[in-house]
Design a protein around this motif. Structure first.
Motif, PDB file in Angstrom:
ATOM      1  N   VAL A   1       2.628   5.537 -12.194  1.00  0.00           N
ATOM      2  CA  VAL A   1       3.096   4.210 -11.770  1.00  0.00           C
ATOM      3  C   VAL A   1       4.620   4.205 -11.729  1.00  0.00           C
ATOM      4  N   GLY A   2       5.155   3.375 -10.854  1.00  0.00           N
ATOM      5  CA  GLY A   2       6.602   3.184 -10.793  1.00  0.00           C
ATOM      6  C   GLY A   2       7.054   2.264 -11.906  1.00  0.00           C
ATOM      7  N   PRO A   3       8.366   2.093 -12.040  1.00  0.00           N
ATOM      8  CA  PRO A   3       8.902   1.254 -13.113  1.00  0.00           C
ATOM      9  C   PRO A   3       8.695  -0.243 -12.883  1.00  0.00           C
ATOM     10  N   GLY A   4       8.309  -0.626 -11.677  1.00  0.00           N
ATOM     11  CA  GLY A   4       8.088  -2.034 -11.373  1.00  0.00           C
ATOM     12  C   GLY A   4       9.095  -2.538 -10.362  1.00  0.00           C
ATOM     13  N   GLY A   5       8.739  -3.620  -9.695  1.00  0.00           N
ATOM     14  CA  GLY A   5       9.620  -4.209  -8.695  1.00  0.00           C
ATOM     15  C   GLY A   5      10.646  -5.122  -9.343  1.00  0.00           C
ATOM     16  N   LEU A   6      11.468  -5.707  -8.505  1.00  0.00           N
ATOM     17  CA  LEU A   6      12.474  -6.640  -8.987  1.00  0.00           C
ATOM     18  C   LEU A   6      12.148  -8.044  -8.483  1.00  0.00           C
ATOM     19  N   ASP A   7      12.330  -9.052  -9.351  1.00  0.00           N
ATOM     20  CA  ASP A   7      12.114 -10.428  -8.909  1.00  0.00           C
ATOM     21  C   ASP A   7      13.372 -10.944  -8.214  1.00  0.00           C
ATOM     22  N   LYS A   8      13.367 -12.188  -7.815  1.00  0.00           N
ATOM     23  CA  LYS A   8      14.493 -12.735  -7.043  1.00  0.00           C
ATOM     24  C   LYS A   8      15.789 -12.789  -7.847  1.00  0.00           C
ATOM     25  N   ASP A   9      15.672 -12.746  -9.179  1.00  0.00           N
ATOM     26  CA  ASP A   9      16.858 -12.743 -10.037  1.00  0.00           C
ATOM     27  C   ASP A   9      17.302 -11.332 -10.409  1.00  0.00           C
ATOM     28  N   GLY A  10      16.600 -10.323  -9.889  1.00  0.00           N
ATOM     29  CA  GLY A  10      16.960  -8.936 -10.170  1.00  0.00           C
ATOM     30  C   GLY A  10      16.391  -8.388 -11.460  1.00  0.00           C
ATOM     31  N   LYS A  11      15.475  -9.130 -12.074  1.00  0.00           N
ATOM     32  CA  LYS A  11      14.840  -8.655 -13.310  1.00  0.00           C
ATOM     33  C   LYS A  11      13.618  -7.822 -12.975  1.00  0.00           C
ATOM     34  N   ARG A  12      13.388  -6.781 -13.763  1.00  0.00           N
ATOM     35  CA  ARG A  12      12.273  -5.857 -13.552  1.00  0.00           C
ATOM     36  C   ARG A  12      10.945  -6.541 -13.875  1.00  0.00           C
ATOM     37  N   VAL A  13       9.972  -6.408 -12.969  1.00  0.00           N
ATOM     38  CA  VAL A  13       8.610  -6.916 -13.176  1.00  0.00           C
ATOM     39  C   VAL A  13       7.702  -5.699 -13.285  1.00  0.00           C
ATOM     40  N   GLU A  14       7.169  -5.458 -14.482  1.00  0.00           N
ATOM     41  CA  GLU A  14       6.340  -4.277 -14.709  1.00  0.00           C
ATOM     42  C   GLU A  14       5.057  -4.336 -13.896  1.00  0.00           C
ATOM     43  N   VAL A  15       4.513  -3.152 -13.564  1.00  0.00           N
ATOM     44  CA  VAL A  15       3.242  -3.086 -12.849  1.00  0.00           C
ATOM     45  C   VAL A  15       2.112  -3.429 -13.814  1.00  0.00           C
ATOM     46  N   SER A  16       0.962  -3.790 -13.261  1.00  0.00           N
ATOM     47  CA  SER A  16      -0.136  -4.312 -14.083  1.00  0.00           C
ATOM     48  C   SER A  16      -1.096  -3.246 -14.598  1.00  0.00           C
ATOM     49  N   VAL A  17      -0.877  -1.985 -14.245  1.00  0.00           N
ATOM     50  CA  VAL A  17      -1.760  -0.905 -14.698  1.00  0.00           C
ATOM     51  C   VAL A  17      -0.917   0.227 -15.268  1.00  0.00           C
ATOM     52  N   LYS A  18      -1.602   1.184 -15.918  1.00  0.00           N
ATOM     53  CA  LYS A  18      -0.908   2.353 -16.468  1.00  0.00           C
ATOM     54  C   LYS A  18      -1.711   3.610 -16.123  1.00  0.00           C
ATOM     55  N   PRO A  19      -1.095   4.776 -16.203  1.00  0.00           N
ATOM     56  CA  PRO A  19      -1.834   6.010 -15.906  1.00  0.00           C
ATOM     57  C   PRO A  19      -3.092   6.119 -16.759  1.00  0.00           C
ATOM     58  N   GLY A  20      -4.172   6.539 -16.119  1.00  0.00           N
ATOM     59  CA  GLY A  20      -5.461   6.661 -16.807  1.00  0.00           C
ATOM     60  C   GLY A  20      -6.391   5.490 -16.545  1.00  0.00           C
ATOM     61  N   ASP A  21      -5.866   4.353 -16.105  1.00  0.00           N
ATOM     62  CA  ASP A  21      -6.703   3.183 -15.815  1.00  0.00           C
ATOM     63  C   ASP A  21      -7.580   3.451 -14.598  1.00  0.00           C
ATOM     64  N   ARG A  22      -8.738   2.801 -14.583  1.00  0.00           N
ATOM     65  CA  ARG A  22      -9.598   2.798 -13.391  1.00  0.00           C
ATOM     66  C   ARG A  22      -9.397   1.474 -12.685  1.00  0.00           C
ATOM     67  N   VAL A  23      -9.283   1.544 -11.346  1.00  0.00           N
ATOM     68  CA  VAL A  23      -9.014   0.342 -10.556  1.00  0.00           C
ATOM     69  C   VAL A  23      -9.901   0.302  -9.325  1.00  0.00           C
ATOM     70  N   LEU A  24     -10.075  -0.901  -8.780  1.00  0.00           N
ATOM     71  CA  LEU A  24     -10.727  -1.059  -7.487  1.00  0.00           C
ATOM     72  C   LEU A  24      -9.626  -1.151  -6.444  1.00  0.00           C
ATOM     73  N   ILE A  25      -9.798  -0.390  -5.361  1.00  0.00           N
ATOM     74  CA  ILE A  25      -8.803  -0.374  -4.298  1.00  0.00           C
ATOM     75  C   ILE A  25      -9.453  -0.807  -2.991  1.00  0.00           C
ATOM     76  N   PRO A  26      -8.672  -1.319  -2.051  1.00  0.00           N
ATOM     77  CA  PRO A  26      -9.252  -1.705  -0.765  1.00  0.00           C
ATOM     78  C   PRO A  26      -9.696  -0.465   0.002  1.00  0.00           C
ATOM     79  N   PRO A  27     -10.704  -0.599   0.873  1.00  0.00           N
ATOM     80  CA  PRO A  27     -11.210   0.567   1.610  1.00  0.00           C
ATOM     81  C   PRO A  27     -10.179   1.138   2.581  1.00  0.00           C
ATOM     82  N   PHE A  28      -9.225   0.333   3.004  1.00  0.00           N
ATOM     83  CA  PHE A  28      -8.196   0.800   3.927  1.00  0.00           C
ATOM     84  C   PHE A  28      -6.837   0.425   3.369  1.00  0.00           C
ATOM     85  N   GLY A  29      -5.803   1.072   3.858  1.00  0.00           N
ATOM     86  CA  GLY A  29      -4.450   0.747   3.424  1.00  0.00           C
ATOM     87  C   GLY A  29      -3.899   1.799   2.499  1.00  0.00           C
ATOM     88  N   GLY A  30      -2.745   1.521   1.975  1.00  0.00           N
ATOM     89  CA  GLY A  30      -2.070   2.483   1.134  1.00  0.00           C
ATOM     90  C   GLY A  30      -1.447   3.589   1.981  1.00  0.00           C
TER      91      GLY A  30
END
Length: 104
Positions: free
Chosen positions: A51-80
């Motif tokens: 995972v990346g370090p997270g995006g930035l909000d409108k004030d420039g503060k880091r917003v962490e991603v919602s998952v971590k390495p090793g997690d299982r997730v559901l992904i859309p059939p297309f995209g990415g």
């Protein structure tokens, strides 16, 4: 395979991107019959590899991603964004593109 695993670990997603690998569906039935790859449905389940370090909000503060390495997730059939390292296929998604986290 060890080379591709080493190469994939050298990829560091940027911002809110998440590197996943689809969990492959069984290509063999319980009775031992092998199914052709074209008839096996792509699962929308994946394992988070990095995972990346997270995006930035409108004030420039880091917003962490919602998952971590090793997690299982559901992904859309297309995209990415598809990434191929050796014979292995991976996909990069943005955090907001993931559909759900599978709690174990």
């Amino acid at each position: 395979m060890a080379t591709s695993l080493r190469n994939i670990k050298s990829l560091a997603p940027l911002l809110d991107r998440i590197l996943v690998q689809r969990i492959r569906a069984d290509t063999k039935t319980a009775s031992g019959i092998f199914l052709p790859e074209s008839s096996v449905e792509k699962l929308s389940e994946a394992r988070v590899l990095a995972v990346g370090p997270g995006g930035l909000d409108k004030d420039g503060k880091r917003v962490e991603v919602s998952v971590k390495p090793g997690d299982r997730v559901l992904i859309p059939p297309f995209g990415g964004s598809a990434v191929k390292v050796g014979e292995e296929e991976y996909t990069l998604f943005r955090d907001h593109e993931l559909l759900a986290k599978i709690n174990e």
